[in-house]
Scaffold this active site. Structure first.
Site, PDB file in Angstrom:
ATOM      1  N   GLY A  20       0.818  -1.216   0.000  1.00  0.00           N
ATOM      2  CA  GLY A  20       0.000   0.000   0.000  1.00  0.00           C
ATOM      3  C   GLY A  20       0.848   1.261   0.000  1.00  0.00           C
ATOM      4  N   ASP A  21       1.886   1.262   0.809  1.00  0.00           N
ATOM      5  CA  ASP A  21       2.793   2.414   0.844  1.00  0.00           C
ATOM      6  C   ASP A  21       3.481   2.604  -0.503  1.00  0.00           C
ATOM      7  OD1 ASP A  21       2.212   2.920   3.517  1.00  0.00           O
ATOM      8  OD2 ASP A  21       3.869   1.705   4.244  1.00  0.00           O
ATOM      9  N   ARG A  61       8.317 -10.191  -2.769  1.00  0.00           N
ATOM     10  CA  ARG A  61       9.563 -10.205  -1.991  1.00  0.00           C
ATOM     11  C   ARG A  61       9.240 -10.077  -0.508  1.00  0.00           C
ATOM     12  NH1 ARG A  61      12.408  -5.616  -5.824  1.00  0.00           N
ATOM     13  NH2 ARG A  61      12.445  -6.869  -7.727  1.00  0.00           N
ATOM     14  N   GLY A  63       9.632  -8.613   3.251  1.00  0.00           N
ATOM     15  CA  GLY A  63       9.994  -7.349   3.886  1.00  0.00           C
ATOM     16  C   GLY A  63       9.439  -6.149   3.145  1.00  0.00           C
ATOM     17  N   SER A  67      12.469  -4.624  -0.418  1.00  0.00           N
ATOM     18  CA  SER A  67      11.673  -5.186  -1.507  1.00  0.00           C
ATOM     19  C   SER A  67      11.299  -4.157  -2.566  1.00  0.00           C
ATOM     20  CB  SER A  67      10.396  -5.817  -0.939  1.00  0.00           C
ATOM     21  OG  SER A  67       9.569  -4.830  -0.362  1.00  0.00           O
TER      22      SER A  67
END
Length: 83
Positions: A20-21, A61, A63, A67
């Site tokens: 989302g970020d 990925r 993390g 990632s």
């Protein structure tokens, strides 16, 4: 009306942390680089597609910070999704 939606890109997700970020960051980056005054539907859609591809890559990925994909990797996935 499906034209109002940007389809998600199919990937094999292993960790959704940071997706989302990543999406929001890529979308905002596109808007900031382009500017608010010249936005049209096609441009906004291209930003959303780019952001969706970046978020999709992040989910493949483990993390969050490590990632993050590079721009070339995102563009490759966008181009594959158009084929």
């Amino acid at each position: 009306d499906d034209s109002q939606f940007i389809p998600a890109l199919g990937v094999k997700a292993v960790d959704t942390t940071g997706a989302g970020d990543t999406y929001c960051g890529c979308l905002l980056n596109g808007i900031l680089e382009h500017g608010l005054n010249e936005l049209d539907e096609e441009t906004i859609r291209s930003f959303g597609t780019f952001a969706s591809a970046a978020a999709a890559i992040v989910t493949t990925r483990k993390g969050a910070l490590k990632s993050m994909p590079d721009v070339d990797s995102i563009r490759i996935l966008v181009n594959k999704s158009r084929d």
